[in-house]
Design a protein around this motif. Structure first.
Motif, PDB file in Angstrom:
ATOM      1  N   THR A  45       0.831  -1.198   0.000  1.00 16.34           N
ATOM      2  CA  THR A  45       0.000   0.000   0.000  1.00 16.34           C
ATOM      3  C   THR A  45       0.870   1.255   0.000  1.00 16.34           C
ATOM      4  N   MET A  46       0.211   2.398  -0.171  1.00 14.29           N
ATOM      5  CA  MET A  46       0.913   3.667  -0.128  1.00 14.29           C
ATOM      6  C   MET A  46       1.589   3.875   1.226  1.00 14.29           C
ATOM      7  N   GLY A  47       0.988   3.321   2.264  1.00 13.43           N
ATOM      8  CA  GLY A  47       1.544   3.429   3.606  1.00 13.43           C
ATOM      9  C   GLY A  47       2.611   2.395   3.916  1.00 13.43           C
ATOM     10  N   GLY A  48       2.986   1.577   2.946  1.00 11.80           N
ATOM     11  CA  GLY A  48       4.036   0.590   3.149  1.00 11.80           C
ATOM     12  C   GLY A  48       3.576  -0.717   3.765  1.00 11.80           C
ATOM     13  N   VAL A  49       2.278  -0.946   3.842  1.00  9.86           N
ATOM     14  CA  VAL A  49       1.733  -2.183   4.408  1.00  9.86           C
ATOM     15  C   VAL A  49       1.614  -3.226   3.304  1.00  9.86           C
ATOM     16  N   ARG A  50       2.117  -4.429   3.586  1.00 12.92           N
ATOM     17  CA  ARG A  50       2.005  -5.526   2.611  1.00 12.92           C
ATOM     18  C   ARG A  50       0.708  -6.279   2.847  1.00 12.92           C
ATOM     19  N   ILE A  51      -0.016  -6.522   1.771  1.00 11.90           N
ATOM     20  CA  ILE A  51      -1.286  -7.245   1.839  1.00 11.90           C
ATOM     21  C   ILE A  51      -1.218  -8.441   0.901  1.00 11.90           C
ATOM     22  N   GLN A  52      -1.603  -9.590   1.420  1.00  9.87           N
ATOM     23  CA  GLN A  52      -1.699 -10.810   0.617  1.00  9.87           C
ATOM     24  C   GLN A  52      -3.148 -10.939   0.141  1.00  9.87           C
ATOM     25  N   PRO A  53      -3.441 -10.696  -1.124  1.00  8.18           N
ATOM     26  CA  PRO A  53      -4.827 -10.785  -1.593  1.00  8.18           C
ATOM     27  C   PRO A  53      -5.425 -12.171  -1.385  1.00  8.18           C
ATOM     28  N   ASP A  54      -6.713 -12.184  -1.075  1.00  9.90           N
ATOM     29  CA  ASP A  54      -7.424 -13.450  -0.913  1.00  9.90           C
ATOM     30  C   ASP A  54      -7.645 -14.148  -2.245  1.00  9.90           C
ATOM     31  N   LEU A  55      -7.842 -13.367  -3.300  1.00  9.45           N
ATOM     32  CA  LEU A  55      -8.027 -13.961  -4.617  1.00  9.45           C
ATOM     33  C   LEU A  55      -7.556 -13.001  -5.697  1.00  9.45           C
ATOM     34  N   ALA A  56      -7.357 -13.550  -6.878  1.00  6.62           N
ATOM     35  CA  ALA A  56      -6.914 -12.761  -8.030  1.00  6.62           C
ATOM     36  C   ALA A  56      -8.135 -12.188  -8.748  1.00  6.62           C
ATOM     37  N   LEU A  57      -7.949 -11.038  -9.373  1.00  7.39           N
ATOM     38  CA  LEU A  57      -9.034 -10.369 -10.071  1.00  7.39           C
ATOM     39  C   LEU A  57      -9.707 -11.290 -11.094  1.00  7.39           C
ATOM     40  N   GLY A  58      -8.942 -12.100 -11.782  1.00  5.13           N
ATOM     41  CA  GLY A  58      -9.497 -13.000 -12.788  1.00  5.13           C
ATOM     42  C   GLY A  58     -10.452 -14.039 -12.224  1.00  5.13           C
ATOM     43  N   ASP A  59     -10.408 -14.249 -10.910  1.00 10.27           N
ATOM     44  CA  ASP A  59     -11.292 -15.230 -10.270  1.00 10.27           C
ATOM     45  C   ASP A  59     -12.515 -14.607  -9.609  1.00 10.27           C
ATOM     46  N   LEU A  60     -12.645 -13.284  -9.708  1.00  8.93           N
ATOM     47  CA  LEU A  60     -13.756 -12.585  -9.067  1.00  8.93           C
ATOM     48  C   LEU A  60     -14.987 -12.591  -9.977  1.00  8.93           C
ATOM     49  N   ARG A  61     -16.143 -12.982  -9.396  1.00  5.14           N
ATOM     50  CA  ARG A  61     -17.391 -13.012 -10.151  1.00  5.14           C
ATOM     51  C   ARG A  61     -18.433 -12.171  -9.426  1.00  5.14           C
ATOM     52  N   PRO A  62     -19.190 -11.352 -10.144  1.00 11.80           N
ATOM     53  CA  PRO A  62     -20.205 -10.518  -9.489  1.00 11.80           C
ATOM     54  C   PRO A  62     -21.189 -11.317  -8.638  1.00 11.80           C
ATOM     55  N   GLU A  63     -21.546 -12.505  -9.085  1.00 15.13           N
ATOM     56  CA  GLU A  63     -22.542 -13.284  -8.340  1.00 15.13           C
ATOM     57  C   GLU A  63     -22.043 -13.741  -6.973  1.00 15.13           C
ATOM     58  N   ASP A  64     -20.736 -13.617  -6.722  1.00 10.45           N
ATOM     59  CA  ASP A  64     -20.169 -13.995  -5.426  1.00 10.45           C
ATOM     60  C   ASP A  64     -20.020 -12.803  -4.491  1.00 10.45           C
ATOM     61  N   SER A  65     -20.554 -11.652  -4.885  1.00  2.53           N
ATOM     62  CA  SER A  65     -20.256 -10.420  -4.161  1.00  2.53           C
ATOM     63  C   SER A  65     -21.481  -9.562  -3.928  1.00  2.53           C
ATOM     64  N   ALA A  66     -21.449  -8.813  -2.824  1.00  2.00           N
ATOM     65  CA  ALA A  66     -22.467  -7.803  -2.553  1.00  2.00           C
ATOM     66  C   ALA A  66     -22.007  -6.428  -2.991  1.00  2.00           C
ATOM     67  N   LEU A  67     -20.672  -6.258  -3.170  1.00  6.34           N
ATOM     68  CA  LEU A  67     -20.113  -4.940  -3.486  1.00  6.34           C
ATOM     69  C   LEU A  67     -18.649  -5.088  -3.850  1.00  6.34           C
ATOM     70  N   LEU A  68     -18.210  -4.285  -4.825  1.00  9.03           N
ATOM     71  CA  LEU A  68     -16.791  -4.159  -5.149  1.00  9.03           C
ATOM     72  C   LEU A  68     -16.343  -2.763  -4.757  1.00  9.03           C
ATOM     73  N   ILE A  69     -15.286  -2.678  -3.942  1.00  8.94           N
ATOM     74  CA  ILE A  69     -14.736  -1.395  -3.515  1.00  8.94           C
ATOM     75  C   ILE A  69     -13.411  -1.165  -4.227  1.00  8.94           C
ATOM     76  N   LEU A  70     -13.297  -0.011  -4.885  1.00  6.88           N
ATOM     77  CA  LEU A  70     -12.063   0.389  -5.562  1.00  6.88           C
ATOM     78  C   LEU A  70     -11.520   1.645  -4.887  1.00  6.88           C
ATOM     79  N   THR A  71     -10.288   1.578  -4.440  1.00  9.78           N
ATOM     80  CA  THR A  71      -9.679   2.723  -3.759  1.00  9.78           C
ATOM     81  C   THR A  71      -8.732   3.475  -4.678  1.00  9.78           C
ATOM     82  N   GLY A  72      -8.338   4.622  -4.207  1.00  9.43           N
ATOM     83  CA  GLY A  72      -7.328   5.391  -4.914  1.00  9.43           C
ATOM     84  C   GLY A  72      -5.984   4.692  -4.872  1.00  9.43           C
ATOM     85  N   ALA A  73      -5.124   5.061  -5.800  1.00  8.15           N
ATOM     86  CA  ALA A  73      -3.751   4.562  -5.873  1.00  8.15           C
ATOM     87  C   ALA A  73      -3.023   5.416  -6.905  1.00  8.15           C
ATOM     88  N   GLN A  74      -1.752   5.605  -6.692  1.00  8.30           N
ATOM     89  CA  GLN A  74      -0.970   6.367  -7.667  1.00  8.30           C
ATOM     90  C   GLN A  74      -1.026   5.718  -9.049  1.00  8.30           C
TER      91      GLN A  74
END
Length: 197
Positions: A45-74
């Motif tokens: 992250t911008m703050g230097g925090v490392r995050i291990q994603p739970d899944l890859a974007l290619g595996d994300l399906r709308p029917e498995d979700s209530a909401l997609l959140i997109l944050t800012g990034a450089q």
């Protein structure tokens, strides 16, 4: 659709502070937050925090979700690396699953054409104008905007952003939603009693 799972997009230079209120209160209210990266490789992250994603974007399906959140990034403004996230937002909206975008993610959605016909906001209007999008007449100079399934907010409005998400998902409503906002945005201690009732 999985009504209790929210997906948070994470990528290098992700703006840590923009979704803390949103994800914390969703989790406290029975939602599961799963992180989605370009791949499952760690991101920083911008703050230097490392995050291990739970899944890859290619595996994300709308029917498995209530909401997609997109944050800012450089990266939204310096490369096309995050364009696949904006394309995924289109897939979500087409499927009737809400998308919430804050800060630089609004520019990504503008480039994807998703703001051309929807009311929206961002940091400032000329920031989005620089993307070449055609939605300037729908820009609203306010903290956060909900237009159907799309929520947008500027980078200084993480609390207003969270309020719109909570309203859209029914986490807090009416007097409690107003009290939550007054407590976390205005430091109004009298709102605490309403939230606890």
């Amino acid at each position: 659709m999985n009504p209790r799972t929210v997906h948070l997009a994470v990528y290098d230079t992700y703006a840590d502070w923009e979704t803390g209120h949103t994800t914390a209160h969703l989790t406290q209210n029975g939602f599961t937050v799963r992180t989605v990266g370009p791949t499952t490789e760690p991101v920083t992250t911008m703050g230097g925090v490392r995050i291990q994603p739970d899944l890859a974007l290619g595996d994300l399906r709308p029917e498995d979700s209530a909401l997609l959140i997109l944050t800012g990034a450089q990266l939204w403004d310096t490369t096309d690396d995050l364009a696949p996230f904006a394309a995924t937002a289109r897939t979500f909206l087409d499927a009737g699953v809400p998308v919430a975008a804050i800060c630089g993610a609004t520019a990504g959605l503008a480039r994807e054409g998703l703001l051309d016909d929807r009311e929206h906001t961002s940091a400032v209007s000329f920031y989005l104008d620089a993307t070449g999008y055609k939605g300037g007449e729908h820009y609203r100079d306010t903290d956060a905007v909900t237009d159907g399934d799309l929520i947008t907010a500027g980078p200084t409005e993480p609390v207003a952003f969270a309020r719109e998400v909570f309203a859209r998902l029914g986490v807090y409503e009416g007097e409690k939603l107003d009290a939550w906002y007054r407590l976390f945005h205005d430091s109004d201690a009298s709102a605490f009693e309403v939230l606890e009732s």
